[in-house]
Design an enzyme around this catalytic site. Structure first.
Site, mmCIF file in Angstrom:
data_model
loop_
_atom_site.group_PDB
_atom_site.id
_atom_site.type_symbol
_atom_site.label_atom_id
_atom_site.label_comp_id
_atom_site.label_asym_id
_atom_site.label_seq_id
_atom_site.Cartn_x
_atom_site.Cartn_y
_atom_site.Cartn_z
ATOM 1 C CD GLU A 244 -12.875 -0.003 -1.471
ATOM 2 O OE1 GLU A 244 -11.966 -0.258 -0.657
ATOM 3 O OE2 GLU A 244 -12.902 -0.460 -2.628
ATOM 4 C CB ALA B 278 -8.373 2.226 -13.546
ATOM 5 C CB ALA C 224 1.625 1.165 -3.789
ATOM 6 C CE1 TYR D 215 -4.166 -6.862 -4.102
ATOM 7 C CE2 TYR D 215 -2.101 -6.058 -3.177
ATOM 8 C CZ TYR D 215 -3.247 -5.855 -3.918
ATOM 9 O OH TYR D 215 -3.471 -4.619 -4.464
HETATM 10 P P1 FAD Z 1 1.943 -2.482 -5.238
HETATM 11 O O1 FAD Z 1 2.015 -2.549 -3.762
HETATM 12 O O2 FAD Z 1 2.847 -1.534 -5.944
HETATM 13 O O3 FAD Z 1 2.210 -3.966 -5.795
HETATM 14 C C1 FAD Z 1 1.963 -4.262 -7.170
HETATM 15 C C2 FAD Z 1 2.790 -5.485 -7.566
HETATM 16 O O4 FAD Z 1 4.169 -5.162 -7.602
HETATM 17 C C3 FAD Z 1 2.683 -6.669 -6.610
HETATM 18 O O5 FAD Z 1 2.729 -7.830 -7.386
HETATM 19 C C4 FAD Z 1 3.909 -6.542 -5.738
HETATM 20 O O6 FAD Z 1 4.321 -7.791 -5.207
HETATM 21 C C5 FAD Z 1 4.920 -5.994 -6.725
HETATM 22 N N1 FAD Z 1 5.925 -5.119 -6.125
HETATM 23 C C6 FAD Z 1 5.721 -4.156 -5.200
HETATM 24 N N2 FAD Z 1 6.876 -3.525 -4.923
HETATM 25 C C7 FAD Z 1 7.828 -4.099 -5.699
HETATM 26 C C8 FAD Z 1 9.209 -3.859 -5.896
HETATM 27 N N3 FAD Z 1 9.872 -2.911 -5.206
HETATM 28 N N4 FAD Z 1 9.878 -4.640 -6.795
HETATM 29 C C9 FAD Z 1 9.216 -5.604 -7.497
HETATM 30 N N5 FAD Z 1 7.898 -5.864 -7.365
HETATM 31 C C10 FAD Z 1 7.216 -5.115 -6.473
HETATM 32 N N6 FAD Z 1 -7.358 0.087 -7.727
HETATM 33 C C11 FAD Z 1 -7.748 1.268 -8.262
HETATM 34 O O7 FAD Z 1 -7.514 1.504 -9.462
HETATM 35 N N7 FAD Z 1 -8.382 2.233 -7.516
HETATM 36 C C12 FAD Z 1 -8.644 2.045 -6.199
HETATM 37 O O8 FAD Z 1 -9.218 2.916 -5.544
HETATM 38 C C13 FAD Z 1 -8.256 0.797 -5.589
HETATM 39 N N8 FAD Z 1 -8.486 0.573 -4.270
HETATM 40 C C14 FAD Z 1 -8.054 -0.603 -3.701
HETATM 41 C C15 FAD Z 1 -8.244 -0.798 -2.323
HETATM 42 C C16 FAD Z 1 -7.821 -1.974 -1.714
HETATM 43 C C17 FAD Z 1 -8.022 -2.158 -0.214
HETATM 44 C C18 FAD Z 1 -7.208 -3.006 -2.497
HETATM 45 C C19 FAD Z 1 -6.782 -4.307 -1.861
HETATM 46 C C20 FAD Z 1 -7.004 -2.807 -3.856
HETATM 47 C C21 FAD Z 1 -7.406 -1.607 -4.477
HETATM 48 N N9 FAD Z 1 -7.198 -1.364 -5.848
HETATM 49 C C22 FAD Z 1 -7.592 -0.169 -6.410
HETATM 50 C C23 FAD Z 1 -6.568 -2.375 -6.698
HETATM 51 C C24 FAD Z 1 -5.026 -2.189 -6.806
HETATM 52 O O9 FAD Z 1 -4.749 -0.968 -7.450
HETATM 53 C C25 FAD Z 1 -4.456 -3.358 -7.594
HETATM 54 O O10 FAD Z 1 -4.572 -4.538 -6.860
HETATM 55 C C26 FAD Z 1 -3.062 -3.182 -8.167
HETATM 56 O O11 FAD Z 1 -2.835 -4.225 -9.113
HETATM 57 C C27 FAD Z 1 -1.920 -3.238 -7.151
HETATM 58 O O12 FAD Z 1 -1.908 -2.131 -6.360
HETATM 59 P P2 FAD Z 1 -0.959 -2.075 -5.055
HETATM 60 O O13 FAD Z 1 -1.116 -0.750 -4.468
HETATM 61 O O14 FAD Z 1 -1.175 -3.252 -4.202
HETATM 62 O O15 FAD Z 1 0.496 -2.192 -5.763
#
Ligand code: FAD
Length: 293
Positions: free
Chosen positions: A17, A51, A127, A149
């Site tokens: 990455e 971001a 997401a 996570y």
């Molecule tokens: P989600 O899956 O939407 O989860 C976010 C939070 O919401 C979690 O606490 C989850 O438990 C909660 N949640 C999910 N669905 C629901 C629901 N239906 N109801 C209530 N709560 C819910 N960030 C960047 O800005 N750019 C990047 O390129 C980037 N790449 C990454 C690559 C990897 C492999 C990882 C692990 C992280 C990356 N991140 C990146 C960081 C990421 O954007 C953050 O960790 C962010 O805070 C959460 O993103 P997510 O897609 O996991 O969110």
């Protein structure tokens, strides 16, 4: 397509990455790094999505360069931050038109200076909503990855709730989960067990970051909620002013993690390279010597 790499079995899936640099000089240096690492034949290379917005167009440019010039399979990251549905739809369409078939679908962190993520007007709150949207628009033509996570997402330390939210995201159409960095493999193995117990069947790839600098890893772990084993932290602290010793310890620890993960059934390793090649090169070479890569 990345999902097919997992389906074929055999050698594990090893990915690197990178993040888009802010300057032209940084981009040129990154291109050199990617070329340097290409002889290690990574399964794919992913590029993060900024971001703030300033480096976003660079994600698209870089993934195209990676596929066209470096001859490697690319995965573009994409977030929900600060964008309306149609804007994100246009980005996805452009990726698909450019032949990028792999997208890491993320919610994204709150923009700098903001304490929590707020769903953009006309945009997505999670997401999983973006996964549903992309599947609706492009069907099965794209391979979609998402984040997991092992220690729980920082906004949701209830591990059961977090894993149920992950299940919702996978059910929306993820092909693969890549984990946040962690330094104690027990978190990964527990996470996989909990994921399987709720019916998540897709590959779960551990994300590994070789430590190079103690201050920066302390910052990072604080931001993402990952923990550091006390013994490792103490040892890093002991040599914190000796850059070479910290980096050597970082490589040794990451190599030991990878060996145990692969022997324990992990389908590959996703390396958080921080745009540097030496640590990833040393670790992957060691894994090859141990016939694990
Ligand atoms: P989600 O899956 O939407 O989860 C976010 C939070 O919401 C979690 O606490 C989850 O438990 C909660 N949640 C999910 N669905 C629901 C629901 N239906 N109801 C209530 N709560 C819910 N960030 C960047 O800005 N750019 C990047 O390129 C980037 N790449 C990454 C690559 C990897 C492999 C990882 C692990 C992280 C990356 N991140 C990146 C960081 C990421 O954007 C953050 O960790 C962010 O805070 C959460 O993103 P997510 O897609 O996991 O969110």
């Amino acid at each position: 397509m990345v999902r097919e790499l997992f389906a074929t079995g055999g050698r594990g899936v090893f990915s690197f990455e990178f993040f888009p640099p802010k300057t032209e000089a940084g981009t040129a240096a990154l291109e050199r790094t990617i070329r340097e690492l290409s002889d290690l034949e990574p399964s794919f290379v992913s590029v993060t999505y900024g971001a703030g917005g300033s480096t976003r167009h660079k994600t698209l440019e870089l993934v195209q360069w990676i596929q066209r010039e470096a001859g490697l399979t690319a995965m573009a990251h994409l977030t929900c931050v600060g964008a309306k549905r149609e804007e994100i739809g246009t980005v996805v369409d452009r990726l698909a038109e450019a032949g990028i078939q792999n997208v890491m679908v993320l919610r994204g962190d709150p923009p700098a200076g903001e304490a929590r993520f707020v769903q953009p007007e006309g945009g997505f709150g999670f997401a999983s909503d973006l996964v549903t949207f992309i599947r609706g628009r492009h069907g099965d033509r794209l391979c979609l990855g998402g984040a997991g996570y092992p220690e729980g997402h920082i906004e949701c330390r209830d591990l059961d709730r977090d894993i149920r939210n992950l299940k919702t995201k996978v059910d929306a159409g993820l092909d693969v989960v890549v984990t946040q960095l962690f330094f104690d493999n027990r978190f990964y193995f527990d996470f996989v067990a909990r994921a399987r117990a709720v019916g998540i069947r897709v590959p779960i790839v551990p994300g590994i970051m070789p430590i190079r600098n103690l201050a920066s890893v302390e910052r990072m772990t604080k931001l993402c909620g990952a923990s550091m084993p006390p013994a490792l932290h103490a040892e890093l602290n002991r040599c914190r002013d000796d850059e070479g010793a910290v980096a050597a310890l970082g490589v040794a620890h990451a190599t030991a993690q990878c060996v145990e993960l692969l022997r324990g059934g992990a389908p590959g390793i996703h390396f958080y390279t921080l745009n540097q090649s030496p640590a990833t090169r040393v670790i992957l070479t060691a894994l090859k010597a141990a016939r694990l890569a």
